[in-house]
Design an enzyme around this catalytic site. Structure first.
Site, PDB file in Angstrom:
ATOM      1  N   LYS A 236       0.609  -1.215   0.015  1.00 48.59           N
ATOM      2  CA  LYS A 236      -0.162   0.025   0.002  1.00 48.59           C
ATOM      3  C   LYS A 236       0.857   1.203   0.027  1.00 48.59           C
ATOM      4  CE  LYS A 236      -4.294  -1.740   0.374  1.00 48.59           C
ATOM      5  NZ  LYS A 236      -4.026  -3.184   0.432  1.00 48.59           N
ATOM      6  N   ILE A 237       1.916   1.125   0.575  1.00 50.21           N
ATOM      7  CA  ILE A 237       2.827   2.436   1.148  1.00 50.21           C
ATOM      8  C   ILE A 237       3.594   2.529  -0.633  1.00 50.21           C
ATOM      9  CG2 ILE A 237       5.004   3.101   1.822  1.00 50.21           C
ATOM     10  CD1 ILE A 237       4.191   1.680   4.360  1.00 50.21           C
TER      11      ILE A 237
END
Length: 503
Positions: A236-237
Site C-alpha cells: 500500500k505504501i
C-alpha cells in the site's frame, strides 16, 4: 517457580478489589507454583498461611467482617501489587515491601492540603513539588518501595525507560511521512467504522511507526525492515508513493454502506454498530432519518440528530473562551470559598483556531465532599440559558472519583455547541489534564509505551497491570503527580507544551 512454598488467601469483592481481579491474581499465583487457600478453609488455618492479599483501600473492620474473625491473623497482609509486580517481573518481590501495616488500619486518607501553600494561591505549592512516590506520600497507609522509580525517586527506573525514543510521544520533529500516513489513516478509519478491528489496529500500529520514523520515505525499500509494517501495508505504501492515493480508498468511498455509516456515526451517541443497523433498515441519509426516526434511537440521539447541522460546525476560539469563562465564573459563584482551578482542554489548549467541542476541566479541594456541586452548576447554567440540553450527568463515583457532564450550550445569538465539564480531585488533576488535552495520537503513544512496560496509564494515574484474556487488572497508583511537568519528568522528558502534542 515464582511462588513456590507460598500458601496464600486472596480477599476480593470489596473495597474496590473485584472478584474478577482476585480470580485472575489467584490463577497467576497457582500457575507460578503458589497454593491458593480458599477463604472458608483459610478462616480455620490462619496460622498456616504465608500471607493474605487484601484490597489497598480496606480497613481492619472490613477484613475482620470478610474473614469472620475477631482479631487480625498473625500473617502479613499485603497489597495485590505484590502479586502483580512479581508476576510481571517473573521474580518474587519481598512481601514486606508491600505489607499493609495492621497498626495503621483503619487510616484516614489525607488531602493534598497537607502540603502548605502560600495564601495567594493554594495550588502554587504543587507546582514546585518534586515527584512524590507513594512510599513517601502522606496518603500512604502502607510501607512499600517503589519498584518503578529510580534511586532518587525522580523518574521511571532506567530499565523501564529503555527504547522510549522509539515512541511517537517523545518526538520533537514533525511527521515527515504525512504524505503516506494521511492516506493510511483514511483506510484505518474506514475499517474501524466497518468494525473490522483486526485490520484497523494493524493500520494504526503501522501509522504510529511511520510517524515516528526519523526519515522521509520516498521509496518502498526504506520500509523493508520497519516493525509493525507487514507485507500488505508495504505494498500500500508503494502504491501511495507512486500515485498519491490508494485504489482501495477510492473503491471504499463508493460503497453506499460505508457512506451511510460514516454519515450516521457523526451523530453524537451513534456508534458504528447503530449506524450499520440504520443502513440495514434502509436509511441512507440524514434526511431519511429525519423523515422517519426509528423507535430505537434514544432521546439524546434524537436531540443530536435535530441539531446536527449546528453541532458539526467548528467553534471559533473566541467563542470557546467566552462560554468557558461563563462556566468558570458561575462555578466560582456557587463555591465562593473554594479556590477552583480550571482549564479548557482539547484542541483549544493545543492552540487551535477552531474546536469541535468545548471541554472544561475543574478541580478544587474536597471534591468528593461536594458531590452535588456539578448538578447545581448545570442547573445554574440552564437557568442562565448557557446550557440548553443535558445529555449525560454522572453523579455516581463508585468506580471513579470524578464527575462528568456532557451536554449542549448556546450563546444567545449563536449556534448550539457541544459542552463537556469534568471535575476531578486534586490528586488526579494533572493526569486528567494531560489526558484531555491530547492529542489522541500523543495519548495512544504514551499509553502504548506504558502498556509495553507492564503498566497502565489513565486519566487518574500510572498503575501496575496484569492483562489476561481481555481483562486488565490494576494495582494501586504508583506515583503522585500534581503537575504535568511532574509527569513528563517521570518519563525523563523535557516538558512538552500542549501545542507541541499534535502528532
Amino acid at each position: 517457580m515464582i511462588f513456590d512454598g507460598y500458601k496464600i488467601c486472596v480477599l476480593s469483592g470489596f473495597a474496590g478489589f473485584t472478584k474478577m481481579s482476585g480470580e485472575i491474581i489467584s490463577k497467576n499465583i497457582s500457575k507460578n507454583g503458589g497454593t491458593i487457600i480458599p477463604l472458608p478453609q483459610a478462616r480455620n488455618q490462619t496460622s498456616n498461611l504465608t500471607l493474605i492479599i487484601v484490597p489497598e483501600q480496606s480497613d481492619e473492620k472490613m477484613i475482620l467482617k470478610v474473614m469472620n474473625l475477631t482479631s487480625l491473623p498473625s500473617c502479613p497482609l499485603v497489597s495485590p501489587n505484590w502479586a502483580i509486580n512479581s508476576t510481571n517481573s517473573k521474580t518474587l518481590h519481598d512481601p514486606n515491601d508491600y505489607q499493609i501495616k495492621k497498626t495503621e488500619l483503619p487510616i484516614k486518607r489525607q488531602s493534598p492540603q497537607t502540603y502548605q501553600s502560600p495564601p495567594q494561591s493554594p495550588f502554587e505549592a504543587y507546582k514546585t513539588l518534586p515527584l512524590v512516590p507513594l512510599s513517601n506520600s502522606p496518603e500512604m497507609n502502607r510501607t512499600q518501595t517503589n519498584p518503578i522509580l529510580n534511586q532518587n525517586n525522580t523518574r521511571l527506573h532506567d530499565d523501564l525507560l529503555q527504547n522510549k525514543d522509539k515512541y511517537m510521544f517523545t518526538k520533537e520533529q514533525p511527521n515527515l511521512n504525512e504524505h503516506i500516513t494521511s492516506v493510511l489513516e483514511i483506510l484505518m478509519e474506514n475499517y474501524f467504522l466497518l468494525r473490522d478491528r483486526g485490520r484497523g489496529f494493524a493500520y494504526r500500529s503501522a501509522i504510529i511507526v511511520l510517524k515516528s520514523h526519523p526519515e522521509k520515505i520516498i521509496c518502498g525499500d526504506q520500509v523493508g525492515n520497519l516493525q509493525k509494517v507487514g507485507k500488505k501495508i508495504k505494498k500500500k505504501i508503494q502504491e501511495i508513493l507512486e500515485t498519491g492515493t490508494l485504489k482501495r480508498v477510492k473503491a471504499m468511498d463508493e460503497q453506499s454502506r460505508l457512506k451511510a455509516i460514516k454519515e450516521f456515526s457523526k451523530i453524537w451517541g451513534v456508534g458504528s454498530a447503530t449506524a450499520d443497523k440504520l443502513f440495514t433498515l434502509g436509511y441512507r441519509t440524514l434526511d431519511d432519518l429525519r423523515k422517519n426516526i426509528p423507535q430505537f434511537l434514544n432521546d439524546n440521539q434524537r436531540i443530536c440528530l435535530e441539531l446536527f447541522d449546528e453541532i458539526k460546525e467548528r467553534i471559533p476560539r473566541e467563542e470557546v473562551k467566552e462560554i468557558s469563562d461563563q462556566v468558570v465564573e458561575y462555578a466560582k459563584l456557587l463555591l465562593p470559598n473554594k479556590d477552583i482551578e480550571a482549564n479548557t482542554c482539547g484542541s483549544y489548549r493545543r492552540g487551535k483556531e477552531t474546536c469541535g467541542d468545548i471541554d472544561i476541566l475543574l478541580t478544587f479541594d474536597d471534591v468528593l465532599e461536594n458531590k452535588l456541586f456539578l448538578r447545581e452548576l448545570v442547573d445554574y447554567l440552564i437557568e442562565k440559558k448557557v446550557v440548553t440540553h443535558v445529555l449525560i450527568l454522572s453523579e455516581n463515583c463508585k468506580k471513579h472519583e470524578s464527575f462528568t457532564f456532557e451536554g449542549i450550550a448556546k450563546k444567545p445569538d449563536g449556534l448550539h455547541r457541544r459542552l463537556d465539564i469534568k471535575i476531578y480531585p486534586r490528586k488526579y488533576y494533572a493526569w486528567a489534564l494531560m489526558h484531555f488535552t491530547g492529542s489522541a495520537n500523543f495519548n495512544r503513544s504514551i499509553r502504548l509505551f506504558a502498556k509495553n512496560k507492564g503498566l497502565k496509564l489513565t486519566d487518574e494515574g500510572l498503575f501496575p497491570a496484569i492483562r489476561s484474556h481481555g481483562e486488565t487488572i490494576c494495582g494501586g497508583n504508583l506515583v503522585e503527580c500534581y503537575t504535568e511537568e511532574d509527569i513528563f519528568r517521570l518519563f525523563d522528558m523535557p516538558y512538552k507544551p500542549p501545542e507541541q502534542r499534535d502528532l
